[in-house]
Structures are given as C-alpha cells and as structure tokens.
Design a protein around this motif. Structure first.
Motif, PDB file in Angstrom:
ATOM      1  N   GLU A 119      -4.440  11.599  13.297  1.00  9.53           N
ATOM      2  CA  GLU A 119      -5.533  11.091  12.469  1.00  9.53           C
ATOM      3  C   GLU A 119      -6.142   9.911  13.212  1.00  9.53           C
ATOM      4  N   THR A 120      -7.432   9.696  12.983  1.00  8.01           N
ATOM      5  CA  THR A 120      -8.113   8.593  13.661  1.00  8.01           C
ATOM      6  C   THR A 120      -8.815   7.693  12.655  1.00  8.01           C
ATOM      7  N   GLU A 121      -9.028   6.462  13.095  1.00  7.01           N
ATOM      8  CA  GLU A 121      -9.684   5.473  12.238  1.00  7.01           C
ATOM      9  C   GLU A 121     -10.376   4.446  13.133  1.00  7.01           C
ATOM     10  N   ILE A 122     -11.569   4.050  12.726  1.00 12.27           N
ATOM     11  CA  ILE A 122     -12.250   2.914  13.346  1.00 12.27           C
ATOM     12  C   ILE A 122     -12.474   1.909  12.232  1.00 12.27           C
ATOM     13  N   ARG A 123     -12.014   0.691  12.477  1.00 11.07           N
ATOM     14  CA  ARG A 123     -12.111  -0.352  11.452  1.00 11.07           C
ATOM     15  C   ARG A 123     -12.878  -1.529  12.009  1.00 11.07           C
ATOM     16  N   GLU A 124     -13.327  -2.372  11.127  1.00  7.71           N
ATOM     17  CA  GLU A 124     -14.037  -3.582  11.520  1.00  7.71           C
ATOM     18  C   GLU A 124     -13.329  -4.767  10.898  1.00  7.71           C
ATOM     19  N   GLY A 125     -13.136  -5.807  11.700  1.00  4.18           N
ATOM     20  CA  GLY A 125     -12.492  -6.993  11.164  1.00  4.18           C
ATOM     21  C   GLY A 125     -11.677  -7.725  12.209  1.00  4.18           C
ATOM     22  N   VAL A 126     -10.698  -8.465  11.732  1.00  2.00           N
ATOM     23  CA  VAL A 126      -9.795  -9.205  12.598  1.00  2.00           C
ATOM     24  C   VAL A 126      -8.711  -8.228  13.055  1.00  2.00           C
ATOM     25  N   PRO A 127      -8.584  -8.005  14.364  1.00  2.00           N
ATOM     26  CA  PRO A 127      -7.704  -6.934  14.844  1.00  2.00           C
ATOM     27  C   PRO A 127      -6.280  -6.946  14.300  1.00  2.00           C
ATOM     28  N   VAL A 128      -5.585  -8.056  14.380  1.00  7.65           N
ATOM     29  CA  VAL A 128      -4.191  -8.078  13.917  1.00  7.65           C
ATOM     30  C   VAL A 128      -4.130  -7.716  12.437  1.00  7.65           C
ATOM     31  N   ARG A 129      -4.975  -8.311  11.647  1.00  5.45           N
ATOM     32  CA  ARG A 129      -4.983  -8.060  10.205  1.00  5.45           C
ATOM     33  C   ARG A 129      -5.291  -6.587   9.903  1.00  5.45           C
ATOM     34  N   GLU A 130      -6.296  -6.039  10.584  1.00  4.35           N
ATOM     35  CA  GLU A 130      -6.690  -4.649  10.341  1.00  4.35           C
ATOM     36  C   GLU A 130      -5.627  -3.661  10.817  1.00  4.35           C
ATOM     37  N   LEU A 131      -5.016  -3.938  11.953  1.00  3.97           N
ATOM     38  CA  LEU A 131      -3.970  -3.040  12.454  1.00  3.97           C
ATOM     39  C   LEU A 131      -2.778  -3.015  11.509  1.00  3.97           C
ATOM     40  N   LEU A 132      -2.372  -4.182  11.036  1.00  5.32           N
ATOM     41  CA  LEU A 132      -1.233  -4.235  10.120  1.00  5.32           C
ATOM     42  C   LEU A 132      -1.561  -3.584   8.774  1.00  5.32           C
ATOM     43  N   ALA A 133      -2.784  -3.772   8.297  1.00 10.43           N
ATOM     44  CA  ALA A 133      -3.193  -3.137   7.037  1.00 10.43           C
ATOM     45  C   ALA A 133      -3.193  -1.618   7.182  1.00 10.43           C
ATOM     46  N   TYR A 134      -3.729  -1.123   8.301  1.00  6.89           N
ATOM     47  CA  TYR A 134      -3.775   0.324   8.523  1.00  6.89           C
ATOM     48  C   TYR A 134      -2.359   0.895   8.674  1.00  6.89           C
ATOM     49  N   ALA A 135      -1.507   0.188   9.410  1.00  7.77           N
ATOM     50  CA  ALA A 135      -0.121   0.629   9.563  1.00  7.77           C
ATOM     51  C   ALA A 135       0.544   0.769   8.198  1.00  7.77           C
ATOM     52  N   ASP A 136       0.294  -0.194   7.330  1.00  8.69           N
ATOM     53  CA  ASP A 136       0.859  -0.154   5.985  1.00  8.69           C
ATOM     54  C   ASP A 136       0.281   1.013   5.185  1.00  8.69           C
TER      55      ASP A 136
ATOM     56  N   VAL B  36      -4.303   7.086  15.512  1.00  9.70           N
ATOM     57  CA  VAL B  36      -5.053   6.356  16.533  1.00  9.70           C
ATOM     58  C   VAL B  36      -6.089   5.494  15.830  1.00  9.70           C
ATOM     59  N   VAL B  37      -6.125   4.213  16.190  1.00  9.25           N
ATOM     60  CA  VAL B  37      -7.039   3.282  15.532  1.00  9.25           C
ATOM     61  C   VAL B  37      -7.661   2.329  16.543  1.00  9.25           C
ATOM     62  N   CYS B  38      -8.927   2.012  16.323  1.00  7.62           N
ATOM     63  CA  CYS B  38      -9.628   1.007  17.126  1.00  7.62           C
ATOM     64  C   CYS B  38     -10.285   0.045  16.149  1.00  7.62           C
ATOM     65  N   VAL B  39     -10.143  -1.247  16.404  1.00  9.57           N
ATOM     66  CA  VAL B  39     -10.732  -2.263  15.539  1.00  9.57           C
ATOM     67  C   VAL B  39     -11.894  -2.923  16.267  1.00  9.57           C
ATOM     68  N   VAL B  40     -13.065  -2.861  15.648  1.00 14.30           N
ATOM     69  CA  VAL B  40     -14.246  -3.561  16.144  1.00 14.30           C
ATOM     70  C   VAL B  40     -14.171  -4.963  15.562  1.00 14.30           C
ATOM     71  N   GLU B  41     -14.001  -5.928  16.437  1.00 14.31           N
ATOM     72  CA  GLU B  41     -13.736  -7.299  16.005  1.00 14.31           C
ATOM     73  C   GLU B  41     -14.973  -7.986  15.446  1.00 14.31           C
ATOM     74  N   GLU B  42     -14.771  -8.645  14.318  1.00 12.16           N
ATOM     75  CA  GLU B  42     -15.814  -9.490  13.745  1.00 12.16           C
ATOM     76  C   GLU B  42     -15.877 -10.776  14.545  1.00 12.16           C
ATOM     77  N   GLY B  43     -16.977 -11.452  14.482  1.00 14.28           N
ATOM     78  CA  GLY B  43     -17.055 -12.751  15.129  1.00 14.28           C
ATOM     79  C   GLY B  43     -18.471 -13.098  15.530  1.00 14.28           C
ATOM     80  N   PRO B  44     -18.664 -14.340  15.966  1.00 17.51           N
ATOM     81  CA  PRO B  44     -20.016 -14.803  16.290  1.00 17.51           C
ATOM     82  C   PRO B  44     -20.659 -14.050  17.450  1.00 17.51           C
ATOM     83  N   LEU B  45     -19.873 -13.576  18.405  1.00 15.06           N
ATOM     84  CA  LEU B  45     -20.459 -12.858  19.537  1.00 15.06           C
ATOM     85  C   LEU B  45     -20.884 -11.451  19.152  1.00 15.06           C
TER      86      LEU B  45
END
Length: 147
Positions: A83-100, A35-44
C-alpha cells in the motif's frame, strides 16, 4: 515476527537501499509493506521555483508520487502486498501517525549518517522516529549496511 513493514522514502539512494532491505524482510516474513513519502511543511515550501512557477512543496509532491510509485512497482514485481501513501506535514510526526494507523511493527529507513553539527542543525528523520516512536526501526546506512 513482522507482518506490516513501514517503508518511508524521500527518493534518495539511502531510502532506495532501505526499501530493498524492507522487501527482503517482507519476503522472509510474508509481511505487507506500506510505502510512504512525507511532503514537509515549512516556510521554504511556498517558495516559487523558476520555470513553471510551482512552489517547492508542489514540485516535491509531484516527485513524491514518482518515488512512491517506483517502490510500489518493485514491491509488486516481487509479489509483495503493498500500500502507498503520500502525506503532508512534519515528517517524524506523519511517519509515526501512519505507522500507528496501519499497525506497522517495524520501519525500515535509510540514513545518510550525518553526525556532529550537521545532525544537530538539520536533525534526522530516522533519529526522530527511533527516539519518539513506539516501533522497531531497522536503519540501513551507506552501502546498505544495517544498524
């Protein structure tokens, strides 16, 4: 078949429905879930919210812990390895990196079913993972339907 299943969540009803399908699949295949959640980077993300003055990114990071914890609890109640993970970044990129990183063979993802201009303007994490990833994607749409 599948021995490692990626379960991305943003806390939405669509992600919750997808998680239930992922847990069903994990029970059937005796797979581990990630299970993973990505906290998106960005101006907001740096915008300060009224009240306690936390930034939007900080507030979402706190909620991400709740989203991930809730799914972890449900998976454990069903006897699944999780297993769980919280990541920060660009969601698609982070999800694919974690999957790998975890060797996931399939991602079970919710979709709001946006189309047309809305999809072009906002993009879609599910669409991005499907197009850019080297992973099977099971899409769970409105009312738990799969595509």
């Amino acid at each position: 078949m599948y021995d490692r299943i990626l379960v991305p969540t943003d806390g939405s009803e669509y992600a919750e429905a997808a998680a239930e399908r992922a847990f069903d699949l994990a029970e059937t295949t005796d797979a581990a879930v990630f299970v993973v959640c990505v906290v998106e980077e960005g101006p907001l993300g740096s915008v300060r919210l009224p009240g306690d003055g936390a930034s939007a990114a900080e507030a979402f990071a706190e909620r991400a812990e709740t989203f991930v914890g809730r799914l972890e609890k449900r998976a454990r109640e069903r006897g699944l390895e999780v297993e769980t993970e919280i990541r920060e970044g660009v969601p698609v990129r982070e999800l694919l990196a974690y999957a790998d990183e975890v060797g996931a063979a399939v991602a079970v993802m919710g979709s709001r079913g946006r189309g047309g201009v809305s999809r072009m303007m906002l993009g879609s994490v599910t669409d991005g993972v499907t197009r850019e990833g080297d992973i099977d994607v099971l899409v769970v749409g409105e009312k738990g339907a799969t595509a």
